[in-house]
Scaffold this motif. Structure first.
Motif, PDB file in Angstrom:
ATOM      1  N   ALA A   1       6.904  -3.540   4.210  1.00 40.31           N
ATOM      2  CA  ALA A   1       7.590  -3.209   5.462  1.00 40.31           C
ATOM      3  C   ALA A   1       7.665  -1.685   5.641  1.00 40.31           C
ATOM      4  O   ALA A   1       7.473  -1.161   6.745  1.00 40.31           O
ATOM      5  N   THR A   2       7.922  -0.977   4.560  1.00 37.06           N
ATOM      6  CA  THR A   2       7.963   0.487   4.624  1.00 37.06           C
ATOM      7  C   THR A   2       6.567   1.030   4.918  1.00 37.06           C
ATOM      8  O   THR A   2       6.404   1.938   5.740  1.00 37.06           O
ATOM      9  N   ALA A   3       5.550   0.467   4.270  1.00 37.66           N
ATOM     10  CA  ALA A   3       4.173   0.919   4.492  1.00 37.66           C
ATOM     11  C   ALA A   3       3.760   0.717   5.944  1.00 37.66           C
ATOM     12  O   ALA A   3       3.013   1.534   6.499  1.00 37.66           O
ATOM     13  N   ALA A   4       4.246  -0.340   6.576  1.00 43.48           N
ATOM     14  CA  ALA A   4       3.912  -0.590   7.982  1.00 43.48           C
ATOM     15  C   ALA A   4       4.464   0.514   8.879  1.00 43.48           C
ATOM     16  O   ALA A   4       3.883   0.827   9.921  1.00 43.48           O
ATOM     17  N   LYS A   5       5.577   1.125   8.482  1.00 45.12           N
ATOM     18  CA  LYS A   5       6.160   2.214   9.273  1.00 45.12           C
ATOM     19  C   LYS A   5       5.430   3.538   9.038  1.00 45.12           C
ATOM     20  O   LYS A   5       5.540   4.460   9.846  1.00 45.12           O
ATOM     21  N   PHE A   6       4.703   3.631   7.919  1.00 42.82           N
ATOM     22  CA  PHE A   6       4.031   4.874   7.548  1.00 42.82           C
ATOM     23  C   PHE A   6       2.563   4.607   7.203  1.00 42.82           C
ATOM     24  O   PHE A   6       2.134   4.808   6.067  1.00 42.82           O
ATOM     25  N   PRO A   7       1.766   4.178   8.190  1.00 46.55           N
ATOM     26  CA  PRO A   7       0.388   3.776   7.895  1.00 46.55           C
ATOM     27  C   PRO A   7      -0.520   4.898   7.403  1.00 46.55           C
ATOM     28  O   PRO A   7      -1.528   4.639   6.773  1.00 46.55           O
ATOM     29  N   ARG A   8      -0.165   6.125   7.649  1.00 46.00           N
ATOM     30  CA  ARG A   8      -1.018   7.246   7.237  1.00 46.00           C
ATOM     31  C   ARG A   8      -0.608   7.840   5.892  1.00 46.00           C
ATOM     32  O   ARG A   8      -1.217   8.801   5.435  1.00 46.00           O
ATOM     33  N   TYR A   9       0.421   7.280   5.282  1.00 48.49           N
ATOM     34  CA  TYR A   9       0.897   7.800   4.006  1.00 48.49           C
ATOM     35  C   TYR A   9       0.291   7.013   2.853  1.00 48.49           C
ATOM     36  O   TYR A   9       0.004   5.825   2.976  1.00 48.49           O
ATOM     37  N   SER A  10       0.120   7.682   1.717  1.00 46.06           N
ATOM     38  CA  SER A  10      -0.408   7.022   0.525  1.00 46.06           C
ATOM     39  C   SER A  10       0.622   6.019   0.002  1.00 46.06           C
ATOM     40  O   SER A  10       1.813   6.106   0.316  1.00 46.06           O
ATOM     41  N   ALA A  11       0.155   5.091  -0.816  1.00 45.14           N
ATOM     42  CA  ALA A  11       1.068   4.114  -1.421  1.00 45.14           C
ATOM     43  C   ALA A  11       2.135   4.824  -2.247  1.00 45.14           C
ATOM     44  O   ALA A  11       3.304   4.410  -2.250  1.00 45.14           O
ATOM     45  N   SER A  12       1.763   5.881  -2.912  1.00 47.87           N
ATOM     46  CA  SER A  12       2.734   6.643  -3.715  1.00 47.87           C
ATOM     47  C   SER A  12       3.846   7.199  -2.840  1.00 47.87           C
ATOM     48  O   SER A  12       5.028   7.081  -3.164  1.00 47.87           O
ATOM     49  N   ASN A  13       3.488   7.801  -1.721  1.00 49.67           N
ATOM     50  CA  ASN A  13       4.500   8.384  -0.842  1.00 49.67           C
ATOM     51  C   ASN A  13       5.325   7.313  -0.150  1.00 49.67           C
ATOM     52  O   ASN A  13       6.516   7.506   0.088  1.00 49.67           O
ATOM     53  N   VAL A  14       4.717   6.174   0.159  1.00 47.30           N
ATOM     54  CA  VAL A  14       5.484   5.058   0.731  1.00 47.30           C
ATOM     55  C   VAL A  14       6.569   4.635  -0.255  1.00 47.30           C
ATOM     56  O   VAL A  14       7.735   4.430   0.119  1.00 47.30           O
ATOM     57  N   LEU A  15       6.206   4.513  -1.523  1.00 45.52           N
ATOM     58  CA  LEU A  15       7.190   4.127  -2.542  1.00 45.52           C
ATOM     59  C   LEU A  15       8.287   5.180  -2.695  1.00 45.52           C
ATOM     60  O   LEU A  15       9.467   4.848  -2.833  1.00 45.52           O
ATOM     61  N   LEU A  16       7.899   6.448  -2.664  1.00 50.98           N
ATOM     62  CA  LEU A  16       8.902   7.513  -2.789  1.00 50.98           C
ATOM     63  C   LEU A  16       9.871   7.496  -1.609  1.00 50.98           C
ATOM     64  O   LEU A  16      11.084   7.658  -1.784  1.00 50.98           O
ATOM     65  N   ILE A  17       9.350   7.306  -0.405  1.00 49.90           N
ATOM     66  CA  ILE A  17      10.217   7.232   0.774  1.00 49.90           C
ATOM     67  C   ILE A  17      11.137   6.024   0.665  1.00 49.90           C
ATOM     68  O   ILE A  17      12.343   6.111   0.910  1.00 49.90           O
ATOM     69  N   MET A  18      10.586   4.877   0.275  1.00 51.89           N
ATOM     70  CA  MET A  18      11.367   3.645   0.157  1.00 51.89           C
ATOM     71  C   MET A  18      12.522   3.806  -0.836  1.00 51.89           C
ATOM     72  O   MET A  18      13.622   3.343  -0.595  1.00 51.89           O
ATOM     73  N   MET A  19      12.260   4.484  -1.939  1.00 54.26           N
ATOM     74  CA  MET A  19      13.305   4.672  -2.958  1.00 54.26           C
ATOM     75  C   MET A  19      14.406   5.618  -2.482  1.00 54.26           C
ATOM     76  O   MET A  19      15.570   5.412  -2.779  1.00 54.26           O
ATOM     77  N   GLN A  20      14.027   6.669  -1.780  1.00 57.47           N
ATOM     78  CA  GLN A  20      14.992   7.708  -1.435  1.00 57.47           C
ATOM     79  C   GLN A  20      15.693   7.486  -0.103  1.00 57.47           C
ATOM     80  O   GLN A  20      16.833   7.920   0.074  1.00 57.47           O
ATOM     81  N   LYS A  21      15.001   6.842   0.848  1.00 57.80           N
ATOM     82  CA  LYS A  21      15.569   6.637   2.188  1.00 57.80           C
ATOM     83  C   LYS A  21      14.953   5.364   2.760  1.00 57.80           C
ATOM     84  O   LYS A  21      14.079   5.414   3.629  1.00 57.80           O
ATOM     85  N   PRO A  22      15.403   4.190   2.276  1.00 55.40           N
ATOM     86  CA  PRO A  22      14.772   2.929   2.670  1.00 55.40           C
ATOM     87  C   PRO A  22      14.770   2.672   4.176  1.00 55.40           C
ATOM     88  O   PRO A  22      13.880   1.996   4.685  1.00 55.40           O
ATOM     89  N   GLU A  23      15.726   3.213   4.889  1.00 54.38           N
ATOM     90  CA  GLU A  23      15.821   2.972   6.331  1.00 54.38           C
ATOM     91  C   GLU A  23      15.002   3.966   7.155  1.00 54.38           C
ATOM     92  O   GLU A  23      15.009   3.913   8.384  1.00 54.38           O
ATOM     93  N   ALA A  24      14.258   4.851   6.494  1.00 51.68           N
ATOM     94  CA  ALA A  24      13.468   5.868   7.193  1.00 51.68           C
ATOM     95  C   ALA A  24      12.452   5.225   8.138  1.00 51.68           C
ATOM     96  O   ALA A  24      11.900   4.173   7.845  1.00 51.68           O
ATOM     97  N   THR A  25      12.241   5.881   9.274  1.00 55.73           N
ATOM     98  CA  THR A  25      11.272   5.377  10.253  1.00 55.73           C
ATOM     99  C   THR A  25      10.222   6.419  10.620  1.00 55.73           C
ATOM    100  O   THR A  25       9.080   6.079  10.863  1.00 55.73           O
TER     101      THR A  25
END
Length: 168
Positions: free
Chosen positions: A34-58
Motif C-alpha cells: 500500500a505504501t509502495a502504491a503511493k510512491f511508485p518512483r521510489y525504491s523498495a528500500s525507500n518505501v520501507l524506510l518511509i513506511m517505518m518512519q511515517k506510515p501515513e505519508a502520502t
C-alpha cells in the motif's frame, strides 16, 4: 563531518534491515505494498524506510522542494530519512561490473536528447558509488500554498489507424 554521515548511514541501514525483517509479521507485506502504491518512483528500500518512519505519508519531498512550492515545514516536525544514490562520472569507459564481466545498465550511454544533440552536448555516463542519507518531509508536515493538481489522465478515443495492430 564524515563520521556523522557514516553514523547516519549505518542507522538508516539498521532501520531498513529491521523493516525487511518486519515484513514477515502479520499484515506488514500488504502495508508495504500500500505504501509502495503511493510512491511508485521510489525504491523498495525507500518505501520501507518511509513506511517505518511515517506510515501515513502520502507525498514526500525535501525542504527546498516544499519551499519552492510555497509550502514550509511546520516547526518541530521530524524528518524522514531515506537513501539517495551518490552518482559520479564513470571512471571506466567500458563500465564492466566486477565478477560478472557484464556491462551495467547505467553504462550504456543514452542517446542525447534532440535539444542536447542540437547544442552539440554529449551526455556522459554516470555510476553509483554509494548512498547517502537525505531528509524528506510528508505534505502533512507542511503548511502553505495548495499543491497544484496533477494533470488529468488523458485517454485516447476513436479507432486506431489502419494497419497499426498488424504492425505491432
Amino acid at each position: 563531518d564524515e563520521a556523522d554521515a557514516a553514523d547516519r548511514l549505518a542507522e538508516t541501514h539498521q532501520q531498513l534491515t529491521a523493516a525487511v525483517q518486519a515484513l514477515r509479521a502479520d499484515g506488514q507485506w500488504a502495508r508495504m505494498l500500500a505504501t509502495a502504491a503511493k510512491f511508485p518512483r521510489y525504491s523498495a528500500s525507500n518505501v520501507l524506510l518511509i513506511m517505518m518512519q511515517k506510515p501515513e505519508a502520502t507525498k514526500v519531498a525535501g525542504l527546498r522542494t516544499w519551499n519552492s512550492l510555497g509550502r514550509h515545514v511546520i516547526k518541530g516536525e521530524k524528518s524522514i530519512a531515506i537513501l539517495a544514490p551518490c552518482s559520479y562520472p564513470a571512471t571506466d569507459p567500458d563500465k564492466t561490473q566486477p565478477h560478472t564481466g557484464k556491462q551495467s545498465p547505467e553504462s550504456h550511454q543514452s542517446a542525447p536528447s534532440d535539444t542536447a544533440a542540437a547544442a552539440g552536448e554529449v551526455k556522459k555516463p554516470k555510476e553509483v558509488r554509494g548512498f547517502r542519507v537525505v531528509r524528506v518531509f510528508d505534505v502533512s508536515q507542511t503548511e502553505g500554498a495548495e499543491l497544484p493538481e496533477p494533470p488529468a489522465e488523458l485517454r485516447l478515443a476513436g479507432a486506431a489507424p489502419p494497419g497499426m495492430w498488424d504492425a505491432l
